[in-house]
Design a protein around this motif. Structure first.
Motif: not given
Length: 529
Positions: A51-52, A58-61, A103-107, A221-227
């Protein structure tokens, strides 16, 4: 925890191993330092359905380099917003909050590892200020998703150090030209992660149902602009509100079809519509303040200070800033709530059951899908016509104030907007004349939207003027602004009836093209017998 925030604006290039880095002269007038060498290693995280990545997040360590730690990159109007947090074993809570809607509560789990041997050249101006960071990257990756594999490549990146610098983009363009002159090609992937993972698997059965497709587009579209909405940016709040209204319109227009598809499930369409209405209201409060702030700021700037005084301008700014902050806190709170996450879960469920698949294929399937979308246009046009007829009757028979006139036309605007959404879902073909109706709806919506912005602006002017009066300040400037907005609305409404008539005429043009198409199809069938 300290979270650092930067704006990332860069150009990326694919380059063969045997191509040399552009010479120092190629970057002139900038002067190149370095190179400095870094060994970087990053693990990227995402949900099981990516989803991200689908929504360009992008999420990274990452370890190594001078900015090791957790990095979250979010799409922005220009470039990307990059948040950085110290290195740790778990994803920072602030990052989880920023992407909670996706993410919605998902791992979250590792989806790829990217190692990079990076050579950095800092390009400086004649004063020694860093302008562009040029990176020569030797990349090796391993993807952990289904079908993932290992890969290696080389690429160049040129990133602006300070995007606020006036000449930064011109320098970036010059560096980009030097890269292509040296033999590099503009990257075909938006990021290293996108290239490592490869093409994303289809998120759904597109084309199975036009209603499902419409819901999927609006939810996407809603999720695209959620952040961005969580960050209360003007664009993010506006576009998320548009998506919410689109979802409400689609569910309302095709309620009969959706009721049939959701029978036997726990999905409650009226309940979904109510929740979407609440969310739209929360977003709308902030959106209205943002629009008024920008509108009145520009309007006040157009008058001399002896007409709209600095004191009046300051009070406008201060009052609207406070209200925007409060409304923004309500938006952030709403989007962090379980109520919102439950709503998004149910919308995903609705998309999953809407329409269903069909064994029909080819021309007949496309025609049935087209007829379903046209039935939605018909339904919305009936509502538009009812509102238009009532409004024009009252305008002709009643002695209305401007406020009453604005209230009546606002209903027409909402109907025109809903009609436009349905028309936009149609694909223009040689058989159907769609464009005139789409344009006419857009024109009427724009004019009446400007009127509604003027109504909202006058409401705020009155409210703030009363506070100024209580503080014994001059309110002359507020009166000037109010009358300016009042005159604007009157002039804009002068063309209402002709613009509304254009919508009706365009609908008739579409209807005529539909009748002509049916006749041609019937004639074609007879000819085959």
């Amino acid at each position: 925890m300290t979270i650092n925030e930067t704006v990332e604006v860069e150009s990326k290039f694919e380059v063969d191993d045997d191509i040399a880095v552009p010479s120092a002269d190629a970057f002139a007038p900038l002067v190149a330092d370095g190179p400095e060498e870094y060994e970087l290693s990053a693990v990227y995280f995402d949900t099981d359905d990516l989803s991200l990545t689908r929504h360009k997040v992008t999420l990274r360590r990452r370890t190594g380099g001078d900015d090791e730690g957790w990095h979250l990159k979010l799409p922005a109007h220009a470039g990307r917003i990059e948040l950085q947090a110290p290195l740790g074993d778990v994803v920072p809570d602030e990052f989880l909050s920023a992407v909670a809607g996706l993410v919605r509560r998902r791992p979250l789990a590792p989806v790829a590892r990217i190692d990079n041997l990076r050579h950095v050249h800092t390009l400086r101006d004649d004063a020694g200020t860093a302008v562009i960071e040029f990176c020569d990257d030797h990349v090796s990756t391993e993807a952990f998703v289904d079908g993932g594999s290992a890969a290696t490549w080389r690429e160049w990146e040129a990133e602006i150090v300070d995007p606020a610098r006036p000449d930064a983009h011109a320098h970036l363009a010059a560096v980009a030209a030097a890269c292509t002159d040296a033999g590099a090609a503009t990257s075909s992937s938006s990021s290293k992660l996108a290239r490592a993972i490869g093409p994303l698997p289809d998120a759904g059965d597109e084309g199975a149902s036009p209603v499902r497709d419409a819901l999927t587009r609006d939810l996407g579209k809603l999720l695209d602009h959620d952040p961005a909405a969580r960050r209360t940016t003007i664009v993010g709040v506006h576009q998320m509100r548009v998506a919410v209204r689109g979802l409400r319109s689609t569910i309302s227009t095709y309620a009969a079809e959706l009721e049939a598809h959701t029978a036997g499930t726990d999905l409650d369409l009226p309940g979904l519509l109510d929740e979407l209405k609440v969310l739209a209201a929360v977003l709308g409060k902030l959106r209205d303040i943002q629009v008024v702030d920008e509108r009145l700021g520009e309007l006040a700037a157009g008058y001399p200070e002896d007409v709209v005084s600095p004191q009046t301008r300051h009070r406008l700014r201060a009052e609207l800033d406070v209200e925007a902050r409060r409304a923004g806190e309500r938006v952030t709170s709403a989007l962090l709530s379980d109520r919102y996450l439950d709503l998004v879960d149910r919308l995903h469920d609705l998309v999953g059951v809407a329409g269903g698949s069909t064994a029909k294929s080819g021309k007949k399937k496309r025609r049935e899908a087209e007829e379903l979308m046209l039935s939605g246009v018909d339904r919305q046009f009936k509502k538009f016509t009812k509102a238009r007829t009532r409004t024009e009757r009252d305008l002709a028979e009643l002695d209305l104030t401007l406020a009453e006139w604005e209230e009546l036309t606002h209903v027409v605007r909402k109907r025109a907007k809903a009609l436009r959404r349905n028309v936009n879902a149609l694909s223009g073909t040689d058989e159907l004349t769609v464009a005139p109706l789409r344009d006419a709806c857009q024109r009427l919506h724009t004019v009446l939207g400007d009127v509604q912005d003027s109504v909202t602006a006058r409401q705020w002017i009155r409210r703030i003027a009363r506070r100024a009066e209580t503080a014994r300040e001059s309110t002359f400037g507020f009166g000037v602004l109010f009358e300016h907005e009042r005159g604007f609305s009157e002039r804009a409404l002068d063309g209402f009836e002709s613009d509304a008539a254009a919508v009706t005429a365009a609908y008739r043009e579409l209807s005529e093209s539909r009748r002509a198409a049916r006749k041609r199809r019937k004639k074609g069938k007879k000819g085959k017998k």
